[in-house]
Write an enzyme that holds these catalytic residues in place. Structure first.
Site, PDB file in Angstrom:
ATOM      1  CE  LYS A  52      -3.704   1.859   2.429  1.00 25.71           C
ATOM      2  NZ  LYS A  52      -4.605   1.774   3.553  1.00 25.71           N
ATOM      3  CB  SER A 127      -8.646   3.224   2.960  1.00 24.39           C
ATOM      4  OG  SER A 127      -8.016   2.717   3.462  1.00 24.39           O
ATOM      5  CB  SER A 151      -8.466   0.984   5.231  1.00 26.05           C
ATOM      6  OG  SER A 151      -9.190   1.944   5.513  1.00 26.05           O
TER       7      SER A 151
HETATM    8  N1  GLN Z   1     -13.393   3.733   5.896  1.00 30.20           N
HETATM    9  C1  GLN Z   1     -12.728   4.171   7.051  1.00 30.20           C
HETATM   10  C2  GLN Z   1     -12.090   6.301   6.944  1.00 30.20           C
HETATM   11  O1  GLN Z   1     -12.559   6.129   5.832  1.00 30.20           O
HETATM   12  C3  GLN Z   1     -11.286   3.566   7.248  1.00 30.20           C
HETATM   13  C4  GLN Z   1     -10.650   4.325   6.877  1.00 30.20           C
HETATM   14  C5  GLN Z   1      -9.040   2.807   7.170  1.00 30.20           C
HETATM   15  O2  GLN Z   1      -9.286   1.857   7.558  1.00 30.20           O
HETATM   16  N2  GLN Z   1      -7.682   3.133   6.771  1.00 30.20           N
HETATM   17  O3  GLN Z   1     -11.790   6.018   7.652  1.00 30.20           O
END
Ligand code: GLN
Length: 456
Positions: A52, A127, A151
């Site tokens: 990532k 994400s 995410s």
């Molecule tokens: N969808 C969540 C957010 O937008 C989690 C994101 C994540 O785990 N990085 O913050």
């Protein structure tokens, strides 16, 4: 090595009209070949790994899919990347993501949205959507992601792969660009449970460079991977929390989750209905705490020390221009939200209240685990992969995607998503949650689901 490099294969596939846009940068095929040759006899044996783009790498830029870090090269390497390379893993590219990890669809990327390999009109989740899509498409068999509120688990579910978020402190955050430091954990993706678990074992363990990394040895999975260990769940009690099955839950997801519960039962687990009463407060709590921490963490992107600068007259005009141009709309929304909840006069009403709710959510888990529950099983997401664009205009709807994943993040317990079937051609994930440091127990149950349901 003969034949085309995996990098060339990915480049060709991604260059065609229906590319997934899973990668934001790809390694030099010659470097990949050299690393593969060196990896002979190692744990990962030169396997291709996607990383990532919020994890610092030396050979490739680290952008967090943000314009403000476009082309940025880190002067150091993340501990997890160093460990994976040390174990014979080969970084073939950096994967696309929601900017700074903020999102659930990988649409909030400065480099364009990633598509779901099962249906290119749909999102892969986020994400870490690039990592999940890269594994699902077969470009790589394993990948690193990060999970702050879901995410890793949510895109794993939407792409039909395995995704593990370990206990907070299990894996070093050194070189992971901070979003919400009290929640951020590096996690792993795999085509199989063994792949995701093997990569996790390789990157786990104490790191003196991260004060929040626990003083524990690397995760020992020798008893549960490679077909070793029991294939039954005799003696284990699996809790099924009522709050994760709300009335409006999609009927197909409910049905597949219940079928998976039956598989766990057939493997010998005792099934018990439990309640985690503060579950519905997790999303509002998370969306106060995560932006609060983000507003502080992202203050460093000011165009002075690193990253892109947009010139302006005075220093404050330069800050404004840099951040105004360099950060995307969702990141700005979070910074404003976070700054607001931390501001004098509102601090206790929002940030303080959210901290108290976080403690209550943690206490819910402590109570059921102390009460003899060894694992919990829930759906990973309330819906399958949604169409690109469907939720971009409605941030609240996007935030509700995280309803089943944020509680474990707030409590710091490990969680993983395993494919449990499909509906309408789209994968559905089941979520296993374990007490702190009990990843191995979770992996054991994941194997049962994997062999019962097969890969989605
Ligand atoms: N969808 C969540 C957010 O937008 C989690 C994101 C994540 O785990 N990085 O913050």
């Amino acid at each position: 090595m003969t034949g085309p490099s995996v990098v060339d294969v990915i480049r060709a596939a991604e260059g065609s009209n229906d590319g997934l846009n899973a990668f934001v940068s790809l390694a030099d095929p010659q470097d990949v070949a050299a690393a593969e040759a060196e990896a002979e006899g190692s744990v990962l044996e030169g396997r291709a790994v996607g990383v990532k783009d919020n994890l610092a790498t030396l050979a490739l830029p680290t952008t967090c899919a943000s314009m403000i870090l476009d082309g940025y090269h880190s002067p150091f390497e993340a501990t997890v990347v160093r460990r994976l390379r040390g174990a014979g893993g080969v970084v073939v590219g950096k994967t696309n993501m929601d900017e700074f990890g903020m999102g659930s669809s990988t649409e909030n990327s400065a480099y364009g949205a990633t598509r779901n390999p099962h249906d290119r009109t749909r999102v892969p989740g986020g994400s870490s959507g690039g990592s999940a899509a890269a594994v699902a498409a077969g470009y790589v068999s394993m990948a690193l992601g990060s999970d702050t509120g879901g995410s890793v688990r949510q895109p794993a579910a939407l792409c039909g792969v395995v995704g593990i978020k370990p206990t907070y402190g299990r894996v070093s955050r050194y070189g992971l660009v901070a979003f919400a430091s009290s929640l951020d954990q590096v996690g792993t993706f795999g085509r199989t449970v063994d792949d995701a678990a093997t990569l996790l074992a390789v990157v786990s363990g104490h790191d003196v460079r991260d004060a929040t990394s626990a003083e524990r040895p690397p995760l020992d999975i020798s008893d549960v991977v490679g077909g070793r260990g029991p294939c039954d769940l005799q003696g284990l009690t699996v809790g099924v929390p009522l709050e994760y099955f709300p009335e409006h839950l999609d009927a197909e997801i409910r049905g597949l989750t219940e079928a998976a519960v039956n598989q766990l039962r057939s493997a010998g687990a005792r099934i018990r209905e439990v309640t985690l009463p503060n579950t519905d407060l997790a999303v509002p709590c998370y969306y106060v705490l995560a932006p609060a921490e983000a507003s502080s963490n992202l203050a460093r992107f000011d165009g002075v020390r690193f990253g892109r600068r947009t010139p302006g007259g005075s220093v404050s005009e330069m800050y404004e221009a840099t951040r105004g141009h360099g950060l995307g709309p969702e990141v700005k929304r979070r910074i404003m939200l976070g700054t607001f909840v931390l501001s004098a006069g509102y601090y206790d009403a929002y940030y303080g209240a959210a901290q108290r709710i976080r403690a209550a959510i943690q206490a819910d888990f402590e109570r059921v685990f102390a009460d003899g529950v060894d694992l919990l099983f829930t759906p990973t997401t309330p819906s399958t992969a949604f169409p690109v664009g469907a939720k971009v205009e409605n941030p609240l709807e996007m935030y509700l995607e995280d309803i089943f994943t944020t509680p474990a993040s707030l409590a710091g317990i490990p969680g993983m998503s395993v494919p449990i079937g499909r509906t309408g051609g789209l994968p559905v994930g089941g979520q296993l949650l374990a007490p702190w440091w009990e990843e191995v127990r979770m992996i054991r149950a994941a194997h049962v689901l994997e062999s019962a349901v097969g890969r989605a």
